[in-house]
Motif scaffolding. Structure first.
Motif, PDB file in Angstrom:
ATOM      1  N   VAL A 150       0.857  -1.186   0.000  1.00  0.00           N
ATOM      2  CA  VAL A 150       0.000   0.000   0.000  1.00  0.00           C
ATOM      3  C   VAL A 150       0.890   1.232   0.000  1.00  0.00           C
ATOM      4  N   GLY A 151       0.528   2.239  -0.776  1.00  0.00           N
ATOM      5  CA  GLY A 151       1.316   3.457  -0.861  1.00  0.00           C
ATOM      6  C   GLY A 151       1.008   4.438   0.256  1.00  0.00           C
ATOM      7  N   VAL A 152       1.865   5.442   0.390  1.00  0.00           N
ATOM      8  CA  VAL A 152       1.693   6.492   1.396  1.00  0.00           C
ATOM      9  C   VAL A 152       1.843   7.848   0.719  1.00  0.00           C
ATOM     10  N   LYS A 153       0.971   8.786   1.083  1.00  0.00           N
ATOM     11  CA  LYS A 153       1.026  10.140   0.529  1.00  0.00           C
ATOM     12  C   LYS A 153       0.915  11.171   1.639  1.00  0.00           C
ATOM     13  N   PRO A 154       2.033  11.775   2.059  1.00  0.00           N
ATOM     14  CA  PRO A 154       1.940  12.938   2.944  1.00  0.00           C
ATOM     15  C   PRO A 154       1.529  14.151   2.117  1.00  0.00           C
ATOM     16  N   ALA A 155       0.644  14.964   2.654  1.00  0.00           N
ATOM     17  CA  ALA A 155       0.133  16.112   1.902  1.00  0.00           C
ATOM     18  C   ALA A 155      -0.074  17.295   2.833  1.00  0.00           C
ATOM     19  N   GLY A 156       0.258  18.470   2.325  1.00  0.00           N
ATOM     20  CA  GLY A 156       0.045  19.696   3.083  1.00  0.00           C
ATOM     21  C   GLY A 156       1.252  20.075   3.911  1.00  0.00           C
ATOM     22  N   GLY A 157       1.788  21.261   3.660  1.00  0.00           N
ATOM     23  CA  GLY A 157       2.871  21.787   4.483  1.00  0.00           C
ATOM     24  C   GLY A 157       4.269  21.394   4.061  1.00  0.00           C
ATOM     25  N   ILE A 158       4.414  20.602   3.013  1.00  0.00           N
ATOM     26  CA  ILE A 158       5.748  20.200   2.531  1.00  0.00           C
ATOM     27  C   ILE A 158       6.119  21.166   1.408  1.00  0.00           C
ATOM     28  N   ARG A 159       7.000  22.113   1.700  1.00  0.00           N
ATOM     29  CA  ARG A 159       7.228  23.233   0.784  1.00  0.00           C
ATOM     30  C   ARG A 159       8.651  23.340   0.259  1.00  0.00           C
ATOM     31  N   THR A 160       9.620  22.740   0.932  1.00  0.00           N
ATOM     32  CA  THR A 160      11.009  22.938   0.548  1.00  0.00           C
ATOM     33  C   THR A 160      11.689  21.620   0.194  1.00  0.00           C
ATOM     34  N   THR A 161      12.785  21.745  -0.536  1.00  0.00           N
ATOM     35  CA  THR A 161      13.588  20.577  -0.886  1.00  0.00           C
ATOM     36  C   THR A 161      14.065  19.866   0.376  1.00  0.00           C
ATOM     37  N   LYS A 162      14.467  20.640   1.365  1.00  0.00           N
ATOM     38  CA  LYS A 162      14.923  20.053   2.625  1.00  0.00           C
ATOM     39  C   LYS A 162      13.822  19.210   3.262  1.00  0.00           C
TER      40      LYS A 162
END
Length: 327
Positions: A260-272
């Motif tokens: 099963v895959g995972v998708k974090p979403a929201g608030g991830i804005r930078t390469t770091k």
């Protein structure tokens, strides 16, 4: 033995039967979910923070940037979305950097159902997927027939992926079977036409134990992906809640053989930020998930920073503010 499943069975067959039995009734599902080991919040956050300090050097960083770009669901989910905005976003997904054709395409464009056909037309002939939110996104407050119609409309318009929201009210009230059956119904509507991502809205679930329980409900119901957030609340994806969900998919595959895959979403804005999440994936579930088939970033502004950092690595300098489009 996986760390998040009660150790009632003595062998693989016994554990598989336990999972099947867990969804036989509301009381059985409740017993299973509340039998999961409690989350050590301090330990979880400490591990996530520790992994986030890993240093990534130039060659590895270049690889990580390209990998992150290829994992983005480039997203616009605003009431003010217009066909022109969606067309521009889809064109950017297909060709993120017109000055460098070696730049990977993003995994998908994520839009509202009424914008699916617009995005699909722009992306024809590419491998960029069109994802559509559905099931009364973002609140999920609608009757099941309405949610299924929402899903059906998106698929008929050409959606390759459906991002559904769970009924957090039902979950928080302890109506776990209602949540599971609703996911199953949406999955059945998707059939073999669209992959299903199930959004928990982790910021509204309050506790890590609830996030673990929601993860297992989603996986038991047949989700292709489990997803942290809508991006519409104060707390969205964090390293800790994503780590917890990665542990859940790892343990689920160990028990069932199903990935099963995972998708974090929201608030991830930078390469770091993105690289921190990739380290979490590598260290928790390994290379099998380091692919956009099994890991995605739900983001709108992340792509711009990745493109700026990619250009810096290749030329040794940052471009001016007009190097990337403002979405």
């Amino acid at each position: 033995m996986p760390t998040t499943v009660p150790a009632h069975g003595n062998d693989a067959a016994g554990r598989l039967k336990e999972l099947a039995d867990a969804t036989a009734s509301d009381s059985a599902l409740r017993r299973f979910l509340h039998g999961l080991p409690g989350v050590d919040a301090v330990g979880l956050e400490a591990r996530a923070a520790s992994l986030g300090t890993r240093s990534i050097k130039t060659t590895a960083k270049a690889y990580a940037i390209d990998l992150a770009i290829s994992m983005i669901d480039l997203t616009t989910l605003e009431g003010a979305d217009t066909p022109g905005k969606v067309r521009a976003l889809a064109a950017k997904a297909a060709n993120p950097d017109p000055t460098d054709r070696t730049t990977p395409r993003t995994a998908a464009v994520c839009v509202y159902p009424d914008m699916v056909a617009t995005a699909k037309a722009v992306l024809a002939g590419t491998d960029v997927k069109v994802a559509s939110v559905a099931t009364a996104f973002p609140a999920g407050r609608a009757a099941l027939p309405v949610k299924l119609a929402d899903t059906r409309d998106a698929i008929e318009a050409g959606a390759d992926e459906i991002d559904m929201v769970i009924d957090r009210g039902a979950f928080l009230a302890g109506r776990y079977m209602d949540v599971l059956e609703e996911i199953r119904a949406v999955k059945a509507e998707c059939g073999d036409k669209a992959r299903l991502k199930v959004i928990f809205e982790t910021g509204e679930l309050s506790t890590y134990d609830n996030i673990r329980r929601a993860s297992w409900i989603g996986m038991l119901a047949g989700a292709d992906f489990i997803k942290t957030s809508t991006g519409k609340v104060a707390v969205n994806a964090t390293p800790a809640n994503t780590l917890l969900m990665l542990e859940a998919v790892r343990d689920f595959r160990a028990l069932t053989g199903v990935q099963v895959g995972v998708k974090p979403a929201g608030g991830i804005r930078t390469t770091k930020d993105a690289i921190k999440f990739l380290v979490l994936v590598n260290e928790t579930v390994g290379e099998d998930w380091l692919d956009n088939t099994w890991f995605r970033f739900g983001a709108s502004s992340l792509l711009n920073d990745l493109l700026m950092q990619r250009q810096k690595l290749s030329t040794g300098r940052y471009s001016g503010p007009d190097y990337v489009t403002v979405d």
